[in-house]
Design a protein around this motif. Structure first.
Motif, short mmCIF file in Angstrom:
data_model
loop_
_atom_site.label_atom_id
_atom_site.label_comp_id
_atom_site.label_asym_id
_atom_site.label_seq_id
_atom_site.Cartn_x
_atom_site.Cartn_y
_atom_site.Cartn_z
N ALA B 468 0.84 -1.20 0.00
CA ALA B 468 0.00 0.00 0.00
C ALA B 468 0.88 1.25 0.00
O ALA B 468 0.63 2.21 -0.74
CB ALA B 468 -0.93 -0.01 1.22
N MET B 469 1.93 1.21 0.81
CA MET B 469 2.83 2.37 0.87
C MET B 469 3.54 2.58 -0.46
O MET B 469 3.75 3.72 -0.90
CB MET B 469 3.84 2.20 1.99
CG MET B 469 3.22 2.36 3.36
SD MET B 469 4.43 2.12 4.66
CE MET B 469 5.59 3.42 4.25
N GLY B 470 3.92 1.49 -1.09
CA GLY B 470 4.56 1.58 -2.41
C GLY B 470 3.62 2.24 -3.41
O GLY B 470 4.04 3.09 -4.21
N ASP B 471 2.33 1.87 -3.35
CA ASP B 471 1.33 2.49 -4.24
C ASP B 471 1.25 3.99 -4.00
O ASP B 471 1.18 4.79 -4.94
CB ASP B 471 -0.06 1.89 -3.98
CG ASP B 471 -0.18 0.46 -4.46
OD1 ASP B 471 0.73 -0.03 -5.14
OD2 ASP B 471 -1.22 -0.18 -4.15
N GLY B 472 1.22 4.36 -2.74
CA GLY B 472 1.11 5.78 -2.38
C GLY B 472 2.29 6.56 -2.94
O GLY B 472 2.15 7.66 -3.47
N ARG B 473 3.45 5.94 -2.83
CA ARG B 473 4.67 6.59 -3.30
C ARG B 473 4.66 6.76 -4.82
O ARG B 473 5.00 7.82 -5.34
CB ARG B 473 5.83 5.69 -2.87
CG ARG B 473 7.14 6.36 -2.82
CD ARG B 473 8.18 5.50 -2.15
NE ARG B 473 9.47 5.91 -2.69
CZ ARG B 473 10.01 7.09 -2.45
NH1 ARG B 473 9.41 7.96 -1.66
NH2 ARG B 473 11.17 7.41 -2.99
N ARG B 474 4.24 5.71 -5.53
CA ARG B 474 4.19 5.79 -7.00
C ARG B 474 3.13 6.79 -7.46
O ARG B 474 3.35 7.56 -8.37
CB ARG B 474 3.88 4.41 -7.60
CG ARG B 474 5.14 3.63 -7.95
CD ARG B 474 4.95 2.57 -9.01
NE ARG B 474 3.71 1.85 -8.95
CZ ARG B 474 3.37 0.95 -8.04
NH1 ARG B 474 4.22 0.68 -7.07
NH2 ARG B 474 2.22 0.33 -8.08
N ALA B 475 1.98 6.76 -6.79
CA ALA B 475 0.92 7.70 -7.16
C ALA B 475 1.40 9.13 -6.97
O ALA B 475 1.14 10.01 -7.80
CB ALA B 475 -0.33 7.44 -6.32
N ALA B 476 2.12 9.38 -5.87
CA ALA B 476 2.62 10.73 -5.60
C ALA B 476 3.56 11.18 -6.71
O ALA B 476 3.45 12.30 -7.23
CB ALA B 476 3.34 10.75 -4.24
N GLN B 477 4.47 10.29 -7.08
CA GLN B 477 5.43 10.63 -8.13
C GLN B 477 4.71 10.99 -9.44
O GLN B 477 5.00 12.01 -10.07
CB GLN B 477 6.36 9.44 -8.34
CG GLN B 477 7.47 9.69 -9.33
CD GLN B 477 8.07 8.37 -9.82
OE1 GLN B 477 8.10 7.39 -9.09
NE2 GLN B 477 8.51 8.37 -11.08
N HIS B 478 3.73 10.18 -9.82
CA HIS B 478 3.08 10.40 -11.10
C HIS B 478 2.07 11.54 -11.07
O HIS B 478 1.91 12.25 -12.06
CB HIS B 478 2.46 9.10 -11.61
CG HIS B 478 3.50 8.11 -12.05
ND1 HIS B 478 3.91 7.07 -11.24
CD2 HIS B 478 4.26 8.05 -13.17
CE1 HIS B 478 4.87 6.39 -11.87
NE2 HIS B 478 5.10 6.97 -13.04
N MET B 479 1.40 11.72 -9.94
CA MET B 479 0.51 12.88 -9.87
C MET B 479 1.34 14.16 -9.94
O MET B 479 0.95 15.13 -10.61
CB MET B 479 -0.33 12.85 -8.58
CG MET B 479 -1.41 13.92 -8.57
SD MET B 479 -2.27 14.08 -7.00
CE MET B 479 -3.38 12.70 -7.02
N HIS B 480 2.48 14.13 -9.26
CA HIS B 480 3.36 15.30 -9.29
C HIS B 480 3.81 15.59 -10.73
O HIS B 480 3.77 16.74 -11.19
CB HIS B 480 4.55 15.07 -8.38
CG HIS B 480 5.62 16.12 -8.49
ND1 HIS B 480 5.37 17.44 -8.19
CD2 HIS B 480 6.92 16.05 -8.90
CE1 HIS B 480 6.49 18.14 -8.41
NE2 HIS B 480 7.43 17.32 -8.83
N GLU B 481 4.21 14.54 -11.44
CA GLU B 481 4.65 14.74 -12.83
C GLU B 481 3.52 15.31 -13.68
O GLU B 481 3.72 16.23 -14.47
CB GLU B 481 5.13 13.41 -13.43
CG GLU B 481 6.54 13.05 -12.98
CD GLU B 481 6.94 11.62 -13.34
OE1 GLU B 481 6.23 10.98 -14.14
OE2 GLU B 481 7.95 11.16 -12.78
N ALA B 482 2.30 14.77 -13.49
CA ALA B 482 1.16 15.24 -14.28
C ALA B 482 0.85 16.71 -13.96
O ALA B 482 0.54 17.50 -14.86
CB ALA B 482 -0.06 14.37 -14.00
N LEU B 483 0.95 17.07 -12.68
CA LEU B 483 0.62 18.45 -12.30
C LEU B 483 1.74 19.42 -12.66
O LEU B 483 1.52 20.64 -12.70
CB LEU B 483 0.35 18.52 -10.79
CG LEU B 483 -0.97 17.89 -10.33
CD1 LEU B 483 -1.01 17.75 -8.81
CD2 LEU B 483 -2.16 18.72 -10.80
#
Lengths: 260, 485
Positions: B468-483
């Protein structure tokens, strides 16, 4: 923390609380409930929302002091706080124009019934409300029910007010008199069971709202599970309203005693 | 002290030379000090694993060979710089070790306790290739995190200047906390919405105090508060506030990490009798609500003969809790053999030390109640193992006629959870699978709605804290890139 704005005693053990909860007041619909906790070591208990005021940002709860937690909540005064109020939870009542709707409320069940009475009336139904209680002082919210009903029938066990008899007597009288398209019932499980048995006999669609044991109220624990038409359902997310003819009330009555 | 933590830092080179590889590999793996089995049954809230002493940690850290191509890091869902923190322990820089952990993990003290390291980082350790036991990476992680917490010198991660962009997180469990930490570090303004009255999700309501003390979780949550993360409890997205409300409030991105809410039952006769409950209900009453402690209003049933159905970590948490709550006989009933049990070996070992019985290759088929509707017995079917099923494990097959009845007065059903449909169902246009999980791009964690990302059990259906933590970390990275585009 949610502040209690006002308090009114309906009877010795039944209290109406108006509580600050602006987001819930805005989001709630008839049939929704909240989970309430009083004190840092308090229990989470479900209470159905009786009314709301989106301008003032408040919801109305009617609580009967029966256990440790409800006694604590009933002892709170205006200015005190509920530790937690979360919601609105459950599925909202399905409201549509069906013709004549009889709303049967027993005891504090009248409180969660009131928003349904209002909504059914607003949808253009003829609404007949049957309010029942053991005695006169246990008939609550009669004026508000009258304001929103075409007819009100009061039944008391001891005959101290209205007609002496049970809610089912009042309901059967209406059924024998005119076409009834839908019955909505909220009250003690045993009362709803007998309402369901009666309307089953007359083949009238009946909706009941169940108040079971819950912990989280969001589907996580399964304490509220009941059997509907042979299938296990969770009252908190699948309900609280169900087709009363499909509810296994005997199992529900048994499960209500789990912690007694 | 040199702050460069890369492998070619001078101090790391010196450290590698200070001891021969042979010395490092011949040192036996440290044993975790733990409370005695009998004692801990009587002391429900005391943590079983006591943690390594500094002396033990210093020796264990020398076992790590500081490999040029450390495979342990690839086995970690959040890619912790494992040799980097372990070598800091070896050189005695314990606080620096904690800093290295926090570069990639929002919850090192939690992961050091509950991660299945034997299946992740430790499973890739070079020692295993030499037929030696893996470096105790999990124990060392816990040591570094605990040492920092106890020292009071808790370092805050570096936070980028605020970019003023508001992001909402739905759920405060491991996925949500991990995402919140990573996004706050990047300068976003993060608000975490939690449905319950406590922050922490499964870390609070699910995992018992004897395995993960709430105080440990609270310190990690406080760390997030200190870097600006805001927490709002008693607020259910999809009920209290809608997805549209969040947009109206100015949120530019939403990460849904609402967890796997719904407990599964087996749908066998008598399952709704009193005394039969889900592990979620039992653990929530005891862990979150404090049932069984003085002054707590929430009741909990107590049983003398308690059966727990299932073989996962949650089943172990439940059975060990039941034993601590006074059960004379507490039994794990599992339909496969011990070899197929999904629970961590450590949990099984601890359970056995606490007097838990294991009734493997058995499956309940019916519950029998007394005159008050309370369960009094269960009928159990004996099983044997057949061919492997789609999970790769040998599937259990009923042995015809081999049915026994055993007396039980409480049963905890721990056969898995399904994702809670409450949040996904409330968002129009969100792609949801047949199993009610949110469908996401596996690389980016982005859902069918472009500003909505999801991770943890609401995507996986029922997995571990660290995934779950790994998912959170990946989502953060990609949301940041998208934004940032």
């Amino acid at each position: 923390m949610n502040k209690i704005v006002s308090k009114e005693h309906f009877s010795e053990k039944v209290v109406k609380l108006v509580v600050e909860a602006p987001l819930i007041a805005k989001a709630r619909r008839a049939g929704h409930f909240v989970i309430v906790r009083s004190g840092e070591h308090g229990e989470r208990i479900p209470l159905t929302i009786a009314d709301s005021d989106t301008v003032a940002g408040t919801i109305t709860l009617v609580v009967q002091a029966v256990g440790v937690s409800t006694q604590k909540i009933c002892a709170l005064e205006p200015g005190d706080y509920l530790t937690d109020v979360v919601g609105p939870l459950g599925q909202a009542t399905h409201i549509e124009k069906v013709g004549t709707v009889v709303c049967c409320g027993g005891g504090v069940g009248v409180a969660p019934l009131l928003p349904i009475i209002k909504a059914m009336k607003q949808a253009g139904n003829k609404v007949i409300s049957v309010l029942a209680g053991r005695s006169k002082d246990l008939i609550i919210m009669e004026d508000q029910v009258r304001e929103n009903s075409d007819e009100v029938i009061i039944m008391t066990d001891d005959g101290s007010y209205g007609t002496k008899g049970l809610v089912t007597n009042g309901l059967e009288e209406v059924i024998n008199r005119e076409q009834v398209d839908l019955v909505v019932t909220i009250g003690p499980a045993i009362m709803m069971k007998f309402v369901a048995l009666l309307t089953k006999k007359y083949d009238i669609k009946t909706v009941c709202s169940l108040n079971t044991v819950m912990v989280d109220g969001t589907g996580m624990c399964g304490a509220c599970r009941i059997t509907i038409d042979g299938v296990t359902k969770f009252v908190c997310i699948d309900g609280p309203e169900f087709d009363a003819h499909k509810v296994n009330f005997d199992e529900m009555l048994m499960r209500l005693k789990a912690y007694k | 002290m040199e702050n460069n933590n890369t492998r070619d830092a001078n101090w790391r080179e010196d450290l590698r030379k200070s001891k021969s590889a042979k010395d490092r590999t011949s040192t036996p793996r440290v044993k975790m000090p733990e409370l005695d089995g009998k004692y801990r049954v009587e002391h429900r809230l005391e943590e079983v694993n006591q943690g390594l002493t500094a002396e033990m940690a210093l020796i264990e850290a020398t076992r790590c060979l500081d490999c040029p191509d450390p495979q342990c890091v690839t086995g970690c869902p959040v890619n912790i710089n494992i040799p980097g923190f372990i070598k800091n322990i070896e050189r005695g820089e314990f606080l620096e070790a904690a800093k290295v952990l926090k570069e990639t993990s929002a919850l090192p003290a939690v992961c050091g306790r509950v991660c299945p390291q034997e299946k992740q980082c430790e499973s890739r350790c070079i020692h295993l290739k030499m037929k030696k036991e893996a470096v105790a990476i999990g124990y060392l992680e816990r040591f570094a995190a605990d040492n920092e917490r106890i020292s009071g010198n808790i370092a805050l991660p570096e936070v980028a200047p605020s970019n003023g962009i508001k992001i909402a997180v739905v759920g405060s469990g491991p996925a949500g906390l991990s995402f919140a930490g990573d996004m706050a570090k990047r300068g976003y303004s993060i608000t975490v919405f939690e449905a319950l009255h406590e922050i922490g999700g499964v870390l609070k309501y699910g995992i018992p105090e004897f395995r993960l003390p709430n105080a440990v979780v609270d310190v990690e949550i406080d760390g997030l508060r200190k870097i600006g993360v805001e927490f709002i409890k008693d607020c259910i997205i999809g009920k209290t506030l809608s997805y549209d409300d969040l947009h109206d409030m100015g949120f530019k991105g939403i990460f849904v990490a609402s967890g796997a809410g719904l407990p599964r039952f087996m749908n066998i006769p008598g399952e709704n009798l009193n005394g039969i409950m889900s592990s979620n209900e039992y653990l929530t009453r005891v862990n979150l609500m404090g049932a069984g402690c003085d002054g707590c209003d929430t009741p909990v049933l107590k049983g003398h003969n308690v059966a727990i159905i299932g073989g996962g970590n949650t089943a172990m948490d439940s059975v060990r809790t039941a034993r601590r709550m006074g059960a004379e006989r507490a039994i794990i009933v599992y339909r496969r053999s011990e070899e197929e049990m999904p629970a961590r070996l450590e949990e099984v070992k601890h359970a056995k030390e606490e007097g838990i019985e294991f009734m493997t290759l058995h499956n309940p088929i019916e519950y029998i109640g007394d005159e008050n509707g309370r369960v009094k017995a269960m009928r159990v079917q004996r099983m044997e193992l057949g061919e492997p099923d789609e999970s790769g494990r040998r599937s259990p097959i009923a042995i015809e006629g081999a049915i026994i009845e055993i007396p039980v007065d409480m049963v905890i059903v721990s056969v898995g959870v399904s994702p809670n449909p409450l949040v996904p169902k409330s968002i129009a246009g969100l792609d949801v699978s047949r199993r009610n999980t949110i469908v996401v791009n596996e690389d980016t964690m982005q859902s069918s709605i472009s500003d909505l990302y999801a991770g943890g059990d609401i995507v996986r259906g029922g997995a571990t804290v660290i995934l779950a933590m790994g998912d959170g970390r990946r989502a953060a990275q990609h949301m940041h890139e998208a934004l940032s585009k």
